[in-house]
Design a protein around this motif. Structure first.
Motif, PDB file in Angstrom:
ATOM      1  N   PHE A 166       9.037  38.395 -33.230  1.00 37.77           N
ATOM      2  CA  PHE A 166       9.936  39.061 -33.926  1.00 37.77           C
ATOM      3  C   PHE A 166      11.074  37.973 -34.002  1.00 37.77           C
ATOM      4  CE2 PHE A 166       7.614  42.825 -32.721  1.00 37.77           C
ATOM      5  CZ  PHE A 166       7.615  43.508 -34.179  1.00 37.77           C
ATOM      6  N   THR A 167      11.703  37.786 -35.132  1.00 37.17           N
ATOM      7  CA  THR A 167      12.859  36.965 -35.234  1.00 37.17           C
ATOM      8  C   THR A 167      14.015  37.567 -35.881  1.00 37.17           C
ATOM      9  OG1 THR A 167      12.105  35.784 -37.213  1.00 37.17           O
ATOM     10  CG2 THR A 167      11.356  34.793 -35.345  1.00 37.17           C
ATOM     11  N   ILE A 168      15.133  36.903 -35.808  1.00 38.75           N
ATOM     12  CA  ILE A 168      16.479  37.163 -36.574  1.00 38.75           C
ATOM     13  C   ILE A 168      16.197  36.360 -37.794  1.00 38.75           C
ATOM     14  CG2 ILE A 168      18.871  37.448 -36.678  1.00 38.75           C
ATOM     15  CD1 ILE A 168      17.421  39.518 -34.726  1.00 38.75           C
ATOM     16  N   VAL A 169      16.561  36.884 -38.807  1.00 46.80           N
ATOM     17  CA  VAL A 169      16.608  36.347 -40.253  1.00 46.80           C
ATOM     18  C   VAL A 169      17.845  36.196 -40.928  1.00 46.80           C
ATOM     19  CG1 VAL A 169      15.440  36.096 -42.597  1.00 46.80           C
ATOM     20  CG2 VAL A 169      14.055  36.877 -40.613  1.00 46.80           C
ATOM     21  N   VAL A 170      18.305  34.897 -41.379  1.00 48.64           N
ATOM     22  CA  VAL A 170      19.736  35.038 -41.916  1.00 48.64           C
ATOM     23  C   VAL A 170      19.569  33.997 -43.134  1.00 48.64           C
ATOM     24  CG1 VAL A 170      20.849  35.431 -39.684  1.00 48.64           C
ATOM     25  CG2 VAL A 170      20.400  33.070 -40.471  1.00 48.64           C
ATOM     26  N   SER A 171      20.529  34.067 -43.884  1.00 46.42           N
ATOM     27  CA  SER A 171      21.171  33.185 -45.256  1.00 46.42           C
ATOM     28  C   SER A 171      21.175  31.859 -44.429  1.00 46.42           C
ATOM     29  CB  SER A 171      22.107  33.714 -45.930  1.00 46.42           C
ATOM     30  OG  SER A 171      22.654  32.637 -46.671  1.00 46.42           O
ATOM     31  N   PRO A 172      20.825  30.819 -45.250  1.00 46.54           N
ATOM     32  CA  PRO A 172      21.399  29.456 -44.717  1.00 46.54           C
ATOM     33  C   PRO A 172      22.723  28.964 -44.427  1.00 46.54           C
ATOM     34  CG  PRO A 172      19.571  29.176 -46.534  1.00 46.54           C
ATOM     35  CD  PRO A 172      20.033  30.595 -46.283  1.00 46.54           C
ATOM     36  N   GLU A 173      23.505  30.116 -45.250  1.00 55.96           N
ATOM     37  CA  GLU A 173      25.103  29.886 -45.172  1.00 55.96           C
ATOM     38  C   GLU A 173      25.660  30.830 -44.054  1.00 55.96           C
ATOM     39  OE1 GLU A 173      23.344  30.257 -48.484  1.00 55.96           O
ATOM     40  OE2 GLU A 173      23.520  28.290 -48.401  1.00 55.96           O
ATOM     41  N   HIS A 174      24.899  31.469 -43.122  1.00 51.56           N
ATOM     42  CA  HIS A 174      25.289  32.389 -42.345  1.00 51.56           C
ATOM     43  C   HIS A 174      25.464  31.395 -41.022  1.00 51.56           C
ATOM     44  CE1 HIS A 174      25.439  35.580 -39.187  1.00 51.56           C
ATOM     45  NE2 HIS A 174      25.404  36.329 -40.263  1.00 51.56           N
ATOM     46  N   PRO A 175      26.528  31.821 -40.252  1.00 48.26           N
ATOM     47  CA  PRO A 175      26.991  31.014 -39.135  1.00 48.26           C
ATOM     48  C   PRO A 175      26.065  31.074 -38.252  1.00 48.26           C
ATOM     49  CG  PRO A 175      28.790  32.707 -39.785  1.00 48.26           C
ATOM     50  CD  PRO A 175      27.629  32.959 -40.779  1.00 48.26           C
ATOM     51  N   LEU A 176      24.808  31.794 -37.828  1.00 53.23           N
ATOM     52  CA  LEU A 176      23.988  31.752 -37.018  1.00 53.23           C
ATOM     53  C   LEU A 176      22.981  30.811 -37.502  1.00 53.23           C
ATOM     54  CD1 LEU A 176      23.508  35.371 -36.057  1.00 53.23           C
ATOM     55  CD2 LEU A 176      24.384  33.692 -34.633  1.00 53.23           C
ATOM     56  N   ALA A 177      22.895  30.431 -38.799  1.00 51.48           N
ATOM     57  CA  ALA A 177      21.652  29.513 -39.345  1.00 51.48           C
ATOM     58  C   ALA A 177      21.593  28.203 -38.567  1.00 51.48           C
ATOM     59  CB  ALA A 177      22.019  29.357 -40.869  1.00 51.48           C
ATOM     60  N   GLN A 178      22.230  27.849 -37.869  1.00 50.54           N
ATOM     61  CA  GLN A 178      22.280  26.323 -37.223  1.00 50.54           C
ATOM     62  C   GLN A 178      21.877  26.564 -35.792  1.00 50.54           C
ATOM     63  OE1 GLN A 178      22.604  23.760 -39.295  1.00 50.54           O
ATOM     64  NE2 GLN A 178      23.073  25.214 -40.691  1.00 50.54           N
ATOM     65  N   ARG A 179      21.681  27.635 -35.361  1.00 50.11           N
ATOM     66  CA  ARG A 179      21.141  28.116 -34.098  1.00 50.11           C
ATOM     67  C   ARG A 179      19.958  27.752 -33.911  1.00 50.11           C
ATOM     68  NH1 ARG A 179      24.666  31.392 -30.949  1.00 50.11           N
ATOM     69  NH2 ARG A 179      23.119  31.403 -29.419  1.00 50.11           N
ATOM     70  N   LYS A 180      19.264  27.253 -32.563  1.00 47.82           N
ATOM     71  CA  LYS A 180      17.874  27.177 -32.278  1.00 47.82           C
ATOM     72  C   LYS A 180      17.332  28.445 -31.963  1.00 47.82           C
ATOM     73  CE  LYS A 180      17.808  22.768 -33.475  1.00 47.82           C
ATOM     74  NZ  LYS A 180      17.070  22.297 -34.509  1.00 47.82           N
ATOM     75  N   SER A 181      18.103  29.267 -31.304  1.00 44.87           N
ATOM     76  CA  SER A 181      17.903  30.464 -30.875  1.00 44.87           C
ATOM     77  C   SER A 181      19.173  31.463 -30.526  1.00 44.87           C
ATOM     78  CB  SER A 181      16.999  30.319 -29.488  1.00 44.87           C
ATOM     79  OG  SER A 181      17.845  30.041 -28.454  1.00 44.87           O
ATOM     80  N   VAL A 182      18.843  32.879 -30.393  1.00 42.58           N
ATOM     81  CA  VAL A 182      19.857  33.660 -30.136  1.00 42.58           C
ATOM     82  C   VAL A 182      19.527  34.839 -29.196  1.00 42.58           C
ATOM     83  CG1 VAL A 182      19.358  35.012 -32.198  1.00 42.58           C
ATOM     84  CG2 VAL A 182      21.652  35.074 -31.280  1.00 42.58           C
ATOM     85  N   ALA A 183      20.382  35.239 -28.414  1.00 40.29           N
ATOM     86  CA  ALA A 183      20.350  36.412 -27.622  1.00 40.29           C
ATOM     87  C   ALA A 183      20.638  37.734 -28.391  1.00 40.29           C
ATOM     88  CB  ALA A 183      21.163  36.326 -26.447  1.00 40.29           C
ATOM     89  N   PHE A 184      19.690  38.732 -28.473  1.00 43.35           N
ATOM     90  CA  PHE A 184      19.922  39.947 -29.055  1.00 43.35           C
ATOM     91  C   PHE A 184      21.604  40.492 -28.943  1.00 43.35           C
ATOM     92  CE2 PHE A 184      19.569  44.227 -30.632  1.00 43.35           C
ATOM     93  CZ  PHE A 184      18.481  44.020 -32.053  1.00 43.35           C
ATOM     94  N   SER A 185      21.833  40.358 -27.735  1.00 45.68           N
ATOM     95  CA  SER A 185      23.230  40.674 -27.426  1.00 45.68           C
ATOM     96  C   SER A 185      24.194  40.237 -28.141  1.00 45.68           C
ATOM     97  CB  SER A 185      23.370  40.773 -25.691  1.00 45.68           C
ATOM     98  OG  SER A 185      23.495  39.216 -25.447  1.00 45.68           O
ATOM     99  N   GLU A 186      24.112  38.995 -28.430  1.00 43.68           N
ATOM    100  CA  GLU A 186      25.003  38.277 -29.431  1.00 43.68           C
ATOM    101  C   GLU A 186      25.181  38.932 -30.827  1.00 43.68           C
ATOM    102  OE1 GLU A 186      25.209  33.699 -28.876  1.00 43.68           O
ATOM    103  OE2 GLU A 186      23.158  34.451 -28.380  1.00 43.68           O
ATOM    104  N   LEU A 187      24.212  40.060 -31.158  1.00 44.06           N
ATOM    105  CA  LEU A 187      24.506  40.499 -32.621  1.00 44.06           C
ATOM    106  C   LEU A 187      25.092  41.775 -32.636  1.00 44.06           C
ATOM    107  CD1 LEU A 187      20.624  39.411 -33.286  1.00 44.06           C
ATOM    108  CD2 LEU A 187      22.635  37.972 -33.674  1.00 44.06           C
ATOM    109  N   GLU A 188      25.779  41.968 -31.865  1.00 42.30           N
ATOM    110  CA  GLU A 188      26.392  43.567 -31.448  1.00 42.30           C
ATOM    111  C   GLU A 188      27.344  43.918 -32.988  1.00 42.30           C
ATOM    112  OE1 GLU A 188      28.743  46.185 -28.322  1.00 42.30           O
ATOM    113  OE2 GLU A 188      28.543  44.368 -27.899  1.00 42.30           O
ATOM    114  N   HIS A 189      27.798  42.682 -33.365  1.00 41.21           N
ATOM    115  CA  HIS A 189      28.758  42.817 -34.321  1.00 41.21           C
ATOM    116  C   HIS A 189      28.336  42.727 -35.713  1.00 41.21           C
ATOM    117  CE1 HIS A 189      31.998  43.794 -31.501  1.00 41.21           C
ATOM    118  NE2 HIS A 189      31.726  42.699 -30.862  1.00 41.21           N
ATOM    119  N   GLU A 190      26.779  42.319 -35.716  1.00 44.08           N
ATOM    120  CA  GLU A 190      26.246  42.087 -36.924  1.00 44.08           C
ATOM    121  C   GLU A 190      25.825  43.457 -37.830  1.00 44.08           C
ATOM    122  OE1 GLU A 190      26.279  39.235 -38.552  1.00 44.08           O
ATOM    123  OE2 GLU A 190      26.763  37.854 -36.881  1.00 44.08           O
ATOM    124  N   SER A 191      25.755  43.373 -39.041  1.00 44.91           N
ATOM    125  CA  SER A 191      25.099  44.205 -39.920  1.00 44.91           C
ATOM    126  C   SER A 191      23.563  44.106 -40.219  1.00 44.91           C
ATOM    127  CB  SER A 191      25.992  44.741 -41.211  1.00 44.91           C
ATOM    128  OG  SER A 191      27.208  44.893 -40.600  1.00 44.91           O
TER     129      SER A 191
END
Length: 302
Positions: A166-191
């Motif tokens: 499973f992965t997190i999917v974002v728009s190329p313009e989203h701030p996370l788009a440049q990340r190589k990976s992400v911890a799920f805990s970092e997404l607490e304030h995302e919709s």
């Protein structure tokens, strides 16, 4: 033991009225009465208790036990009839969820056409949870299903083919788009915009949420993958999808999730247990296995 007698009794359990049963089957009331008496004689037990006016019917313990088994018998008989009908037509009802289908079927269809099997396959679309239910009811013969745990069911034969992430999917313009990976805990304030309960994604999403110890903000859920992709692209919210759901044409970014352990997306070939193995069924099963082996080999680093 007469099948029609069992059907009369099962309807009597439901309606509690000889008159209603007779009307439902377009027979006389004495026909239903004699059917119940025959069953009681054969079994040597009272199945119902009648009041003097015959206006109410109480099902005895023996009757309740018989009713439970009749229900299973009639269900299996219905499944057998459908399977025999499909056998006559030489067709296979094949369940394929949209995500798995979009990824695998264009390639899989090449194998089916090459082996002259495509005309014998009737594709049934639906989420993995819905297709699982159809398999249980005998509405379809075989399916490629997604799950987060191995499928274990005494009525079904399941064969694990491939594991995906499973992965997190974002728009190329989203701030996370440049990340190589992400911890799920970092997404607490995302919709989040997510697939709904017809799919297995919500089960995996809940597992990630529990491990990260927070309740994510879900603003929209749908069974339509294209709608969700459009919303992600417009930055209405971020997505949570299995890696094979996204391709280059979507112009979206899939980000691996760092959390360990994490649930896998398991793709399994699932069939009803104890069904007649026809030539077509065996050939299609074998082709799917061979295709999956090619897929796994292609993913294995040299």
């Amino acid at each position: 033991m007469n099948l029609k007698d069992l059907e009369y009794f099962q309807r009597l359990v439901r309606d509690k009225s000889f008159t209603k049963v007779a009307q439902a089957f377009h027979v006389s009331q004495p026909t239903v009465t004699y059917a119940i008496k025959r069953l009681e004689k054969e079994l040597g037990a009272d199945l119902i208790i009648r009041d003097q006016s015959h206006r109410s019917v109480v099902i005895t313990k023996a009757g309740q036990i018989l009713s439970k088994h009749i229900s299973n018998m009639l269900k299996e008989l219905s499944v057998a009839i459908r399977e025999i009908d499909r056998l006559k037509e030489e067709t296979l009802e094949f369940g394929l969820p949209p995500i798995i289908g979009n990824y695998y079927f264009p390639k899989l269809s090449t194998f089916l056409f090459k082996n002259d099997l495509m005309e014998h396959v009737n594709l049934i679309d639906g989420g993995s949870k819905d297709l699982y239910a159809l398999l249980k009811r005998g509405k379809i013969d075989m399916a490629l299903l997604g799950s987060t745990e191995p499928i274990r069911d005494p009525e079904l034969y399941s064969e694990l083919l491939v594991k995906k992430q499973f992965t997190i999917v974002v728009s190329p313009e989203h701030p996370l788009a440049q990340r190589k990976s992400v911890a799920f805990s970092e997404l607490e304030h995302e919709s989040f915009v997510l697939l709904n309960e017809h799919y297995v994604h919500p089960i995996a999403f809940d597992k990630f949420s529990q491990q990260a110890h927070f309740e994510p903000k879900i603003i929209y859920q749908s069974s339509n993958l294209n709608i969700l992709k459009g919303m992600i692209k417009e930055q209405v919210g971020i997505g949570f999808l299995v890696e094979l759901a996204i391709n280059a044409d979507d112009h979206l970014v899939s980000i691996p999730i760092e959390d360990r352990p994490q649930p896998d997306f398991l793709i399994s070939l699932v069939q009803r247990e104890n069904v007649l193995q026809t030539t077509y069924r065996n050939q299609i099963s074998q082709i799917i296995r061979e295709f999956s082996d090619v897929e796994k080999t292609a993913q294995t680093p040299e």
